[in-house]
Design a protein around this motif. Sequence first.
Motif, PDB file in Angstrom:
ATOM      1  N   LEU A 108      -1.136  -4.561  -6.800  1.00 22.64           N
ATOM      2  CA  LEU A 108      -0.230  -4.666  -5.660  1.00 22.64           C
ATOM      3  C   LEU A 108       1.190  -4.601  -6.199  1.00 22.64           C
ATOM      4  O   LEU A 108       1.678  -5.541  -6.827  1.00 22.64           O
ATOM      5  N   SER A 109       1.850  -3.470  -5.947  1.00 23.24           N
ATOM      6  CA  SER A 109       3.132  -3.217  -6.582  1.00 23.24           C
ATOM      7  C   SER A 109       4.137  -2.665  -5.579  1.00 23.24           C
ATOM      8  O   SER A 109       3.787  -2.251  -4.474  1.00 23.24           O
ATOM      9  N   ASP A 110       5.408  -2.683  -5.990  1.00 26.39           N
ATOM     10  CA  ASP A 110       6.489  -1.994  -5.282  1.00 26.39           C
ATOM     11  C   ASP A 110       6.873  -0.763  -6.094  1.00 26.39           C
ATOM     12  O   ASP A 110       6.665  -0.728  -7.299  1.00 26.39           O
ATOM     13  N   ARG A 132      -8.293   0.689  -6.864  1.00 28.71           N
ATOM     14  CA  ARG A 132      -7.695  -0.123  -5.790  1.00 28.71           C
ATOM     15  C   ARG A 132      -6.226  -0.400  -6.142  1.00 28.71           C
ATOM     16  O   ARG A 132      -5.895  -1.404  -6.760  1.00 28.71           O
ATOM     17  N   VAL A 133      -5.377   0.524  -5.743  1.00 30.50           N
ATOM     18  CA  VAL A 133      -3.953   0.451  -6.051  1.00 30.50           C
ATOM     19  C   VAL A 133      -3.159   0.534  -4.750  1.00 30.50           C
ATOM     20  O   VAL A 133      -3.272   1.523  -4.010  1.00 30.50           O
ATOM     21  N   LEU A 134      -2.377  -0.484  -4.473  1.00 30.76           N
ATOM     22  CA  LEU A 134      -1.519  -0.520  -3.291  1.00 30.76           C
ATOM     23  C   LEU A 134      -0.073  -0.587  -3.763  1.00 30.76           C
ATOM     24  O   LEU A 134       0.312  -1.501  -4.493  1.00 30.76           O
ATOM     25  N   ILE A 135       0.735   0.388  -3.361  1.00 32.07           N
ATOM     26  CA  ILE A 135       2.139   0.436  -3.745  1.00 32.07           C
ATOM     27  C   ILE A 135       2.969   0.586  -2.473  1.00 32.07           C
ATOM     28  O   ILE A 135       2.828   1.558  -1.738  1.00 32.07           O
ATOM     29  N   TYR A 136       3.811  -0.400  -2.221  1.00 37.96           N
ATOM     30  CA  TYR A 136       4.637  -0.422  -1.027  1.00 37.96           C
ATOM     31  C   TYR A 136       6.114  -0.372  -1.405  1.00 37.96           C
ATOM     32  O   TYR A 136       6.482  -0.455  -2.577  1.00 37.96           O
ATOM     33  N   ILE A 137       6.963  -0.269  -0.384  1.00 36.71           N
ATOM     34  CA  ILE A 137       8.401  -0.382  -0.608  1.00 36.71           C
ATOM     35  C   ILE A 137       8.752  -1.844  -0.848  1.00 36.71           C
ATOM     36  O   ILE A 137       9.455  -2.189  -1.794  1.00 36.71           O
ATOM     37  N   HIS A 138       8.258  -2.730   0.033  1.00 35.45           N
ATOM     38  CA  HIS A 138       8.423  -4.176  -0.117  1.00 35.45           C
ATOM     39  C   HIS A 138       7.064  -4.812   0.163  1.00 35.45           C
ATOM     40  O   HIS A 138       6.705  -5.031   1.311  1.00 35.45           O
ATOM     41  N   GLU A 140       5.870  -7.754  -0.062  1.00 35.23           N
ATOM     42  CA  GLU A 140       5.811  -9.038   0.627  1.00 35.23           C
ATOM     43  C   GLU A 140       5.866  -8.885   2.151  1.00 35.23           C
ATOM     44  O   GLU A 140       5.522  -9.818   2.881  1.00 35.23           O
ATOM     45  N   HIS A 141       6.292  -7.711   2.620  1.00 33.65           N
ATOM     46  CA  HIS A 141       6.336  -7.447   4.059  1.00 33.65           C
ATOM     47  C   HIS A 141       5.060  -6.774   4.563  1.00 33.65           C
ATOM     48  O   HIS A 141       4.935  -6.509   5.761  1.00 33.65           O
ATOM     49  N   GLU A 142       4.154  -6.483   3.675  1.00 36.46           N
ATOM     50  CA  GLU A 142       2.965  -5.706   4.029  1.00 36.46           C
ATOM     51  C   GLU A 142       1.670  -6.479   3.826  1.00 36.46           C
ATOM     52  O   GLU A 142       0.607  -5.892   3.649  1.00 36.46           O
ATOM     53  N   LEU A 143       1.738  -7.788   3.892  1.00 35.26           N
ATOM     54  CA  LEU A 143       0.555  -8.599   3.608  1.00 35.26           C
ATOM     55  C   LEU A 143      -0.549  -8.409   4.644  1.00 35.26           C
ATOM     56  O   LEU A 143      -1.733  -8.511   4.319  1.00 35.26           O
ATOM     57  N   ALA A 144      -0.177  -8.128   5.884  1.00 40.17           N
ATOM     58  CA  ALA A 144      -1.197  -7.866   6.903  1.00 40.17           C
ATOM     59  C   ALA A 144      -1.982  -6.603   6.555  1.00 40.17           C
ATOM     60  O   ALA A 144      -3.213  -6.556   6.715  1.00 40.17           O
ATOM     61  N   ASP A 145      -1.284  -5.602   6.055  1.00 44.19           N
ATOM     62  CA  ASP A 145      -1.954  -4.362   5.660  1.00 44.19           C
ATOM     63  C   ASP A 145      -2.814  -4.597   4.426  1.00 44.19           C
ATOM     64  O   ASP A 145      -3.929  -4.062   4.324  1.00 44.19           O
ATOM     65  N   VAL A 146      -2.310  -5.406   3.498  1.00 42.74           N
ATOM     66  CA  VAL A 146      -3.097  -5.745   2.306  1.00 42.74           C
ATOM     67  C   VAL A 146      -4.399  -6.430   2.708  1.00 42.74           C
ATOM     68  O   VAL A 146      -5.485  -6.079   2.223  1.00 42.74           O
ATOM     69  N   ALA A 147      -4.304  -7.403   3.615  1.00 48.72           N
ATOM     70  CA  ALA A 147      -5.488  -8.153   4.045  1.00 48.72           C
ATOM     71  C   ALA A 147      -6.474  -7.262   4.791  1.00 48.72           C
ATOM     72  O   ALA A 147      -7.688  -7.467   4.711  1.00 48.72           O
TER      73      ALA A 147
END
Length: 223
Positions: A108-110, A132-138, A140-147
């Motif tokens: 889980l990265s930016d 399983r690699v998730l890379i967002y802009i921020h 901490e704002h995408e926790l709903a998508d992570v879950a």
Amino acid sequence: MNVVFLFDVDNTLLDNDRVAADLRAHLDGEVGEDCGREYWQHFEDLRSELGYADYLGALQRYRDARPRDLRVLAVSHFLISYPFANRLYPGSLDVLDHCATIGETAILSDGDVVFQPLKVSRAGLRDAVGGRVLIYIHKEHELADVAERLPADHYVFVDDKVRLLTAVKAAWGTRVTTVWPRQGHYALDLADVARYPVPDLTIERIGELVELDRDGLVGAAAG
């Protein structure tokens, strides 16, 4: 209980300070110290605008300012071909293997949409977590998508930035165990660290995670 481990990359699994130091030395050698300083100014400006490090974006800005400076091509090659696997912290892959025996592991990265995924892949981290690699802009704002993508009864979030550990803890509460490896310049910025609550678990190096079992990791969240 279904447990998912969420690992940051830069200065958590991979020594990104060392990568930056190598890039700084390469820049000074290829384009000179003055032009190198110009690149890092573009880099910091972009980080302020975007909220994450964009090495290639800063290189493009440098090129826009100096369109005839073809030395920039050598710097681009340096970044794209950099041996990121050599900059993993000792024990990083062992930690991922250990945690995979307890639950599911993920990155889980930016970061930007090109260089950060390349870094994760070339470091061997993408394969180590089964893609399983998730890379967002921020992130901490995408926790709903992570879950939604990685549903779990409990999460273990590992990151060198206390600011992000605090944000995730505020959102998920006892559903998450926050783990802080005290590595890299963010973790060693004592004035900044003092602004935030103490994470659930603090370790001096990422390799220490292999010493913690499922009960120790999950149970720490109750505190």
